[in-house]
Every structure is written in C-alpha cells, then in structure tokens.
Design a protein around this motif. Sequence first.
Motif: not given
Lengths: 363, 355
Positions: B103-107, B202-206
Amino acid sequence: MDSHVVPETSKVSPFLLFYIIISIQIGVGVLGYQRVIAEHAGYDGWISILITGIAVHIVMWMMFKMAETTDGDIIKVHQYVIGNIAGKIISFLLIIYFMLYILVILLNYIQVIQIWMFPDLSTFWYTLAFMALCTYVVFGGFRTVVGVSFFGMVLPAYLLITLVFTFRYSNFTQILPILDHSLIDLLTASYHMSLTFVGFEIILFVYPFIKEPQKSKKWAHLAVLVTTLFYTFLAILTFAYFSEGQLQKTVWATLSMWQIVQLPFVERFEYIAVANWNLIILPNICLSLWVASRLIKRTIHLKQRKGTVIIAAIIPLITLLFKTGEQVQKLSEITQKITFGFVFVYIPLLFIATMIAKRVKKQ
Amino acid sequence: MKKFLILLIMVIFLSGCVEKRIVDEINIAIASGFDPSDGDKKFKTTFLMQDFQEDMSVQNRTITSEGDVRREILIGSNRQSPSPVVVGGMRLTLFEKSIAKKGIKDYIDTYQRDATIGTRIFFATTEGKTEELLKGNYGPQGNGSFISDLIEHNIRQGDVPKTNLASFLQDYYQKGKDVYLPHIKKINDKNVDISGLMLFKGSKALYILPSDKMFYFKLLVDRYSKGEFTVSLEDGSEASVHSIISKHRLKMDKKDPLHLSIEINIKGNIKEYTGNKLNPKIIEAITKNLEEKVEKECIQLVKEFQEKEIDPVGIGAYYKTQIRGFDYEKWKQTYTDLSVDIKSDVEIIETGATY
C-alpha cells in the motif's frame, strides 16, 4: 464641522466603482474557497455561489438606497437613524472591523507564502513592509487608492488564462448530477462562501467620493455580477480538475491547479502566482486602510494621515500574537461570522431602520 | 522623512532574509525510489541526483538511506551529501513491487503535503529494486530524465494511459475508481522497459496487466488516446493501424441501470499493409476485424476487473454522476453483477502515401 463634504477634486468617475468593488472582493479567499463550499454542498457548490451572488445584489441595492436617502456614507446613515453620538460610537466600531479585515488578509497570505515558498518568512517584518507600502498609497489620497485597485485587478488578470492548462486533466462530468444536495446544504455552503464575497460593503464608505453616484449603481452591480461569474467559473474548473475526495485534502485549490501549468520558461508556475498575489491583496489592504483611517477622521476628527499611520503601526504588532496556522484559521472563522453578521444581517436591519426613519421624518 | 526612509530600507532588507536556494548550492533530487528496508526500518529510499558535466552530459549519483518517515530519510541523505538535498525538482518516483503491494497510502500523503513537489511528476512501480534501477546508466541526459521521458512519450504517443501525479491523485481520491501505474523493469544496465501496468485496489497494488493489453486498457480509461495496433486478415496479410484519436463513452441504460454500454470510437490511419493492394473491400475488412478485436479485448478486460473487484475504468464514478443519492456501499455488490457490452466504431481516414 463639515468634514464629510468631499471636494470635487478628490472624487472619482462612477465607472471606477467597478474596479474598486472587484479588487476588494477578490483576495486571499479565491485561493481556497472551493474546498469549503464542496465540503458542505459537494460538487453542487457552484449553485451556492450563485445564491450568494444574488444575496449580494440585494444587499447592494439596499446600500445604495440608504446612501441615496441620506446622501452620504454609513456614518451619516447612523446619524440619520440613531442620532449623532450613538451613530459615531457604532461607526467607530467599524474601524475594528476593517482592521480585522486587513489582519485576516495579511495573515492568510503570509501563511500561503510560508507554506509554498519561504517557510521562515517573518510575519511581523513582512506585515510591516506591506503596511508601509499601503500607508504610502493611502497618503496619495483616495484617487491613488482607486488607481491601485485598478491595476490590482487588471495586471494579475492574465493568471486566469494560465488555468487553461488544467483542461487536459479535467473531467467536467464530475459536477453531475446537478442538485444532488438538499437546500440546507446549499445554503450552508452559501454562508461559507460569503467571506469570499464581502468587501463590497465599501460602497457605504466611498459613496461620497463618487461623482454622480446615481450612475455608479450599474457599475457596482456589474462588478458583483463579474465576481459571481468568476467565482462560479473557477469553482467549476476546480471541480472538474479535482475529484471530490482529493479537493477535501487540498487547502489552496486554486494554487494547486497552477502546479500543473508547464511553460517552456517556467518549471513551476504556482510560485509566480503566489508572488503575483501581492498585487491582488494590495488594493484589498489599501482600500481597507483608507476606509479605516477615514472612519477615524470622521468619528474622532483625527487627521487622516495620522490615523493611517496609527493603524499601519498597530497591525504588525497584532500579527505577533499569531504563531500557528491554527490560530490564523480560528481568526478567519471568527471574521467570517463577523463579516456575515455585518453585511447580511446588520446592513439589512439598518436598511429597514433607515426606511422607517425616512417615513417618520417625512411626517 | 529621513527616518521613514531608513525604516523602509530596513524593512525591505530584513524581510529579504529568508532561506535562499541557489541552484549551484543545492542538490536537486530528480528521482526517488522506495524499496523495502534491509534492516528493521520501514523502508529504504534512494535519491537520484544529477551532476552536470562540462561536456553537457549528466553524471548520475544516488544516495540511499533507510527510515520510517520520509523526513528522516531526507536527513539521512543530507548526511551523505555535500549540499542540501531538495525535492522540488523531482520528476519521478518509483515504488518497488512489494512496497506497492503493501500500500502506498503513506507515501501519497507526503506528495500532497509538501507544496514544493510539483504535480507533473510520474509515479511508477518497478520489477526488482528501485535502487538497482536508478543506478543504471541509460543515456547522456541522466537516468531521471531518461525514465520520466520514457514514460511521458509513451503516454503522449504510445499505449501508456495518463498517470502523472495530478491524474493519479484525482483517481485515487475518486470514489468508484481505482488507480494504475506504469510498471517498469530494468532489462540490463543500458535499458529499461515499460513491461505493463500495475493495477491497484485502493492503495494496494493487485496485479500487473501485460503490455500487449495496455492499448485496449488505454482505450477504456483515457478520454483521448493514440496508439498502434495490428490486425491479421483472413488471406494472411497483416495491417498496422495507427489510431489518431479515440474516444470512449459510457452509457447507462436508463430503463435497466444494471446494463452499461461502452462506446469506443477510433479514427485511424493505415500505416503498414503486407497484402497486394488496398481496396475499399479490404479496408472494410480491416475495419471490421479491428472493431471485433477491440470489442473482444475490452470486454475481456472489463470482465476481469469485475471478477477482481477493481474499477480502473471508473464505472462507479460514472454511475455516481448518473444517479442522485448514489450509494457506494451498495455499488460494490452491484458492480460485479453489472452487465457490460462494448461497441466499437473504427473509421479509417487515410491509407498513406502509396496507392
């Protein structure tokens, strides 16, 4: 005591009221009003802008009516309605109102500079420098102030064209479906929009300075129409460029839109926009400072120059009290309530009172 | 008056005392990459700087440090740099595959909060360590410019959909739409390749969409797109069609909201034909063949997305504009049951300079 008689040489042409109103209305609010209205009315927010615009037209009509009845500024209206001394006391409070105005504009703008360009810019010194400049303008008299507001509107107007760059990333269908929100939501957003619209109450102060004020009416209404359309247009551009969730995370949406602008000779356009905003807030501050010092002259008969210097000196000292962005936010919220109260509650009430007083005096 | 002047001068000079950033005295990071940490920190970051040489070429220099927040990394990087590292000139940010999967949410938060970072920068995911990728030697213009130009021209002319930070953030925060990023891979020390598209939930690569599906994907997600595709005809000849402009339109069936039709219009030129002679009949055959191919490939993609419960096309966002009081929670279930059909219309405008 005839201090309210304005010599013909310091009056301005009626059409200049157009520039005065536009330049005082458009200020720091433009940088980020989109998020606030979208927070309440979603992407129907542009309808709220139109509602506020209509309300402004009505209030403006009332103001002209009052000024015509008494043939003078708000101090004369106060004297007309509640008598000389009480009128002056209320008018004196308006000095604080305009100082608050200057303070909020400057603090918000400096916050923008600190976040976007120079994190260690000193609020105090910047305010002092800016107030010194404004004092200089106000010393030139009302006509100079009007000249500054003319350039303050015309020179930065090119910024609008650069927003064309957002089109490539815009999706105008995002504002659909229209009227997805309740009337209450729309009106709440309209209320929050009011801070971006205020400033036009300046008519009640500059009225005696306009030649043939009858003719200036249409210019004043045209000015409000232009700002309303401008705000609506900008809001629609913003809504097309940002998705709704994204806009909620964007404090200065207008500035963020400039981040996409790419020109061969500037890599980052938003810095030019921030620097240019100096020119947009300059007439805001100059006009407010002029009005405040004029009020000092009219109420306590202090020379206008002295009044100007006093206010220009006090403002930087007050900015020392504000240390965090949150405090600035709080002050803006309070100011929002005060300006709303003054423009959309107090002025209509005063209008009714003036009309009653007129009837009574006639009999 | 004199006193006033002195005050004025003081004011002007003192308010000029802000932090200066002179180009020669700072280290402009042109690209950055996030890798999983080797130690116990959250991640490892590589900054790529460029040193301009006298012969106009660029020397690549990388600084790698580990940390839990990006700010910590910047401080760590400054300890390795002779002049302060600034991020205002960033053009590219890479995420290693496993970072993207977490997940790249924090970035993303940093990229929004820090106003010095522009919104024209590119995000991409990588196969293999970003540190390795940034350390290659791809061309005289420097690695950062090389990779970002590679992505940019493939967006403009090729089959990579628009994915700079501006449109990425727009889609990321759009409810009813999922994001995607170009996925790049280092082939050897001299070459990198866009090997596909990383699709996110969402923010996660699938998962990764292979590069041969990218063009059809672009037809579905970009409003206007250019690209190249080949068709083989029954007689064994092949034609290559260059699409000049393509548009797609989503259309909800007003009577049956569970039915969506997507119209794809393509206008293109024939660039290559291996048969004998192009006549109207063959052109028609090419057109028909193309239409079928687009319809087949696109419907496959949409079905795949429905199965994986991701929505990169933004069908949910579209439905929101069509239905008042749209409920996203309910939509999640509706989406998988949605019946979608695709209609494509291909128009050949020019057939080139030979007859």
